[in-house]
Write a protein that holds these residues in place. Structure first.
Motif, PDB file in Angstrom:
ATOM      1  N   GLY A   1       0.811  -1.207   0.000  1.00 32.02           N
ATOM      2  CA  GLY A   1       0.000   0.000   0.000  1.00 32.02           C
ATOM      3  C   GLY A   1       0.843   1.256   0.000  1.00 32.02           C
ATOM      4  N   THR A   2       0.212   2.347   0.400  1.00 33.08           N
ATOM      5  CA  THR A   2       0.865   3.663   0.383  1.00 33.08           C
ATOM      6  C   THR A   2       0.533   4.421   1.660  1.00 33.08           C
ATOM      7  OG1 THR A   2       0.752   3.806  -2.029  1.00 33.08           O
ATOM      8  CG2 THR A   2       1.026   5.870  -0.838  1.00 33.08           C
ATOM      9  N   VAL A   3       1.518   5.110   2.202  1.00 26.24           N
ATOM     10  CA  VAL A   3       1.334   6.000   3.351  1.00 26.24           C
ATOM     11  C   VAL A   3       1.767   7.400   2.935  1.00 26.24           C
ATOM     12  CG1 VAL A   3       2.027   6.524   5.725  1.00 26.24           C
ATOM     13  CG2 VAL A   3       1.797   4.135   4.988  1.00 26.24           C
TER      14      VAL A   3
ATOM     15  N   ARG B   1       4.785   1.969   0.130  1.00 22.63           N
ATOM     16  CA  ARG B   1       5.407   3.232  -0.288  1.00 22.63           C
ATOM     17  C   ARG B   1       5.070   4.296   0.753  1.00 22.63           C
ATOM     18  NH1 ARG B   1       2.948   6.322  -5.467  1.00 22.63           N
ATOM     19  NH2 ARG B   1       1.128   5.439  -4.432  1.00 22.63           N
ATOM     20  N   ILE B   2       6.076   5.078   1.182  1.00 24.89           N
ATOM     21  CA  ILE B   2       5.867   6.071   2.239  1.00 24.89           C
ATOM     22  C   ILE B   2       6.399   7.417   1.771  1.00 24.89           C
ATOM     23  CG2 ILE B   2       6.280   6.657   4.654  1.00 24.89           C
ATOM     24  CD1 ILE B   2       6.815   3.660   5.144  1.00 24.89           C
TER      25      ILE B   2
ATOM     26  N   PHE C   1      10.719  -0.363   1.430  1.00 30.02           N
ATOM     27  CA  PHE C   1       9.668  -0.694   0.468  1.00 30.02           C
ATOM     28  C   PHE C   1       9.828  -2.113  -0.055  1.00 30.02           C
ATOM     29  CE2 PHE C   1       8.262  -0.987  -3.957  1.00 30.02           C
ATOM     30  CZ  PHE C   1       6.914  -0.703  -3.791  1.00 30.02           C
ATOM     31  N   GLN C   2      11.052  -2.504  -0.350  1.00 34.27           N
ATOM     32  CA  GLN C   2      11.287  -3.856  -0.857  1.00 34.27           C
ATOM     33  C   GLN C   2      10.859  -4.917   0.145  1.00 34.27           C
ATOM     34  OE1 GLN C   2      15.444  -3.913  -1.884  1.00 34.27           O
ATOM     35  NE2 GLN C   2      15.203  -2.397  -3.527  1.00 34.27           N
ATOM     36  N   HIS C   3      10.986  -4.602   1.434  1.00 28.18           N
ATOM     37  CA  HIS C   3      10.621  -5.569   2.470  1.00 28.18           C
ATOM     38  C   HIS C   3       9.113  -5.597   2.720  1.00 28.18           C
ATOM     39  CE1 HIS C   3      11.181  -8.155   5.936  1.00 28.18           C
ATOM     40  NE2 HIS C   3      10.500  -7.303   6.689  1.00 28.18           N
ATOM     41  N   PHE C   4       8.499  -4.414   2.817  1.00 32.65           N
ATOM     42  CA  PHE C   4       7.092  -4.315   3.206  1.00 32.65           C
ATOM     43  C   PHE C   4       6.138  -4.122   2.029  1.00 32.65           C
ATOM     44  CE2 PHE C   4       9.222  -3.080   7.182  1.00 32.65           C
ATOM     45  CZ  PHE C   4       8.520  -3.848   8.096  1.00 32.65           C
TER      46      PHE C   4
ATOM     47  N   GLU D   1      -2.286  13.720  -7.180  1.00 32.37           N
ATOM     48  CA  GLU D   1      -1.143  13.664  -8.081  1.00 32.37           C
ATOM     49  C   GLU D   1       0.029  12.917  -7.444  1.00 32.37           C
ATOM     50  OE1 GLU D   1       1.831  16.706 -10.537  1.00 32.37           O
ATOM     51  OE2 GLU D   1      -0.154  17.400  -9.880  1.00 32.37           O
ATOM     52  N   ILE D   2       0.234  13.155  -6.148  1.00 36.63           N
ATOM     53  CA  ILE D   2       1.322  12.489  -5.432  1.00 36.63           C
ATOM     54  C   ILE D   2       1.070  10.989  -5.338  1.00 36.63           C
ATOM     55  CG2 ILE D   2       2.388  12.274  -3.151  1.00 36.63           C
ATOM     56  CD1 ILE D   2       1.926  15.374  -2.922  1.00 36.63           C
ATOM     57  N   LEU D   3      -0.162  10.597  -5.056  1.00 35.05           N
ATOM     58  CA  LEU D   3      -0.499   9.178  -4.997  1.00 35.05           C
ATOM     59  C   LEU D   3      -0.273   8.495  -6.341  1.00 35.05           C
ATOM     60  CD1 LEU D   3      -3.780   9.240  -2.869  1.00 35.05           C
ATOM     61  CD2 LEU D   3      -1.605   8.212  -2.197  1.00 35.05           C
ATOM     62  N   GLN D   4      -0.545   9.209  -7.409  1.00 33.22           N
ATOM     63  CA  GLN D   4      -0.430   8.624  -8.740  1.00 33.22           C
ATOM     64  C   GLN D   4       1.004   8.586  -9.242  1.00 33.22           C
ATOM     65  OE1 GLN D   4      -3.239  11.213 -10.734  1.00 33.22           O
ATOM     66  NE2 GLN D   4      -4.890   9.705 -10.602  1.00 33.22           N
ATOM     67  N   GLN D   5       1.840   9.540  -8.827  1.00 41.81           N
ATOM     68  CA  GLN D   5       3.166   9.679  -9.433  1.00 41.81           C
ATOM     69  C   GLN D   5       4.336   9.514  -8.462  1.00 41.81           C
ATOM     70  OE1 GLN D   5       3.508  13.284 -11.712  1.00 41.81           O
ATOM     71  NE2 GLN D   5       1.457  13.135 -12.554  1.00 41.81           N
ATOM     72  N   GLY D   6       4.096   9.604  -7.169  1.00 43.55           N
ATOM     73  CA  GLY D   6       5.190   9.648  -6.205  1.00 43.55           C
ATOM     74  C   GLY D   6       5.919   8.336  -6.008  1.00 43.55           C
ATOM     75  N   SER D   7       7.157   8.451  -5.519  1.00 49.53           N
ATOM     76  CA  SER D   7       7.978   7.296  -5.185  1.00 49.53           C
ATOM     77  C   SER D   7       8.248   7.277  -3.690  1.00 49.53           C
ATOM     78  CB  SER D   7       9.322   7.356  -5.933  1.00 49.53           C
ATOM     79  OG  SER D   7       9.120   7.339  -7.333  1.00 49.53           O
ATOM     80  N   THR D   8       8.514   6.118  -3.145  1.00 49.84           N
ATOM     81  CA  THR D   8       8.742   6.009  -1.711  1.00 49.84           C
ATOM     82  C   THR D   8       9.909   6.887  -1.275  1.00 49.84           C
ATOM     83  OG1 THR D   8       8.937   4.428   0.124  1.00 49.84           O
ATOM     84  CG2 THR D   8      10.308   4.013  -1.829  1.00 49.84           C
ATOM     85  N   GLY D   9       9.745   7.546  -0.146  1.00 52.82           N
ATOM     86  CA  GLY D   9      10.748   8.471   0.379  1.00 52.82           C
ATOM     87  C   GLY D   9      10.621   9.890  -0.130  1.00 52.82           C
ATOM     88  N   ASP D  10       9.727  10.134  -1.074  1.00 51.55           N
ATOM     89  CA  ASP D  10       9.538  11.484  -1.630  1.00 51.55           C
ATOM     90  C   ASP D  10       9.014  12.454  -0.575  1.00 51.55           C
ATOM     91  OD1 ASP D  10      10.342  10.795  -4.152  1.00 51.55           O
ATOM     92  OD2 ASP D  10       8.352  10.893  -5.070  1.00 51.55           O
TER      93      ASP D  10
END
Length: 261
Positions: free
Chosen positions: A133-135, A180-181, A174-177, A232-241
């Motif tokens: 998921g995403t946080v 995306r945060i 991210f690779q472990h869990f 926009e962030i949910l659609q395009q962002g990467s973990t740690g952004d």
């Protein structure tokens, strides 16, 4: 990220930026658990949204982000109702610089984010049977400013959120869990945090005039702009952004130092 039919849990959902997060999430096909310490107001808002989006797509949940049991119960209620969880928005926050209640700023603005993130990893992380998921954390542009001596409690908690997100959002996490945060840092935004006489909220009262003059130099943006930016962030962002949203403009990545090791 395709948002349609995803499920989101949003804290601090009954007003300001949280309310607009929920509004834009619903508009984009996301089912939303509105979590707030003001259950009456939260339920009233959900009742209104249910008329437009349907009762099966919204849920009001009491949630105190400083209380482990209350916060985890909100997660359980969301999953029981929607049967899954895909997105967690750690948004609850306050502004309080007083001698009496400064600790609440720490417990809500930073402690609430850490609790919410750990619960998100527990309930969405693949090692625990989740599907990923995403946080997204709500920080603040105040946490990115240097050489500003007003509002030390608020600013330091928001900076802590930024650095916590950068650390826990590392690609190896991210690779472990498979979670995306990211964080979003709104500029000065027209929300209830800015309402009323704020003299008593400054640790040193004489700083109030300077603080007020400082704030007045920055134009207020609408909370709708932050809600829109979330999508926009949910659609395009990467973990740690770490994203900045100010002046009613599109979100942009913050220019933060990167150290290799």
């Amino acid at each position: 990220m395709d948002l349609k039919n995803k499920v989101a849990l949003v804290t601090g959902a009954a007003s300001g930026i949280g309310y607009n997060y929920c509004s834009y999430l619903l508009f984009n096909g996301v089912k939303v658990a509105f979590c707030d310490i003001d259950k009456t107001k939260c339920q009233s808002i959900v009742d209104e949204f249910s008329k437009k989006y349907g009762q099966n797509n919204v849920l009001a949940v009491y949630c105190d982000v400083t209380d482990n049991l209350s916060f985890e119960n909100a997660f359980k209620s969301c999953i029981d109702y929607f049967k899954k969880l895909d997105i967690v928005i750690n948004n609850a926050g306050i502004f309080n610089e007083t001698m009496k209640d400064w600790n609440k700023t720490m417990e809500i603005n930073y402690g609430g984010v850490v609790r919410g993130t750990m619960l998100a990893l527990k309930y969405m992380g693949t090692p625990f049977g989740g599907k990923g998921g995403t946080v997204v954390q709500t920080a603040s542009i105040a946490g990115l400013m240097s050489n500003i001596w007003i509002a030390p409690m608020y600013r330091s908690t928001k900076r802590a959120v930024v650095e916590y997100t950068r650390a826990v959002g590392d690609p190896r996490t991210f690779q472990h869990f498979n979670v995306r945060i990211m964080a979003i840092c709104p500029g000065f935004t027209d929300t209830p945090l800015l309402e009323g006489d704020r003299v008593h909220q400054h640790l040193i009262k004489e700083f109030y005039e300077v603080a007020q003059k400082f704030a007045n130099n920055f134009p207020l943006q609408s909370p709708e702009s932050v809600g829109k930016a979330l999508i926009e962030i949910l659609q395009q962002g990467s973990t740690g952004d770490i994203w900045v949203v100010e002046n009613d403009e599109n979100p942009r990545l913050a220019n933060l130092p990167v150290y290799s090791y």
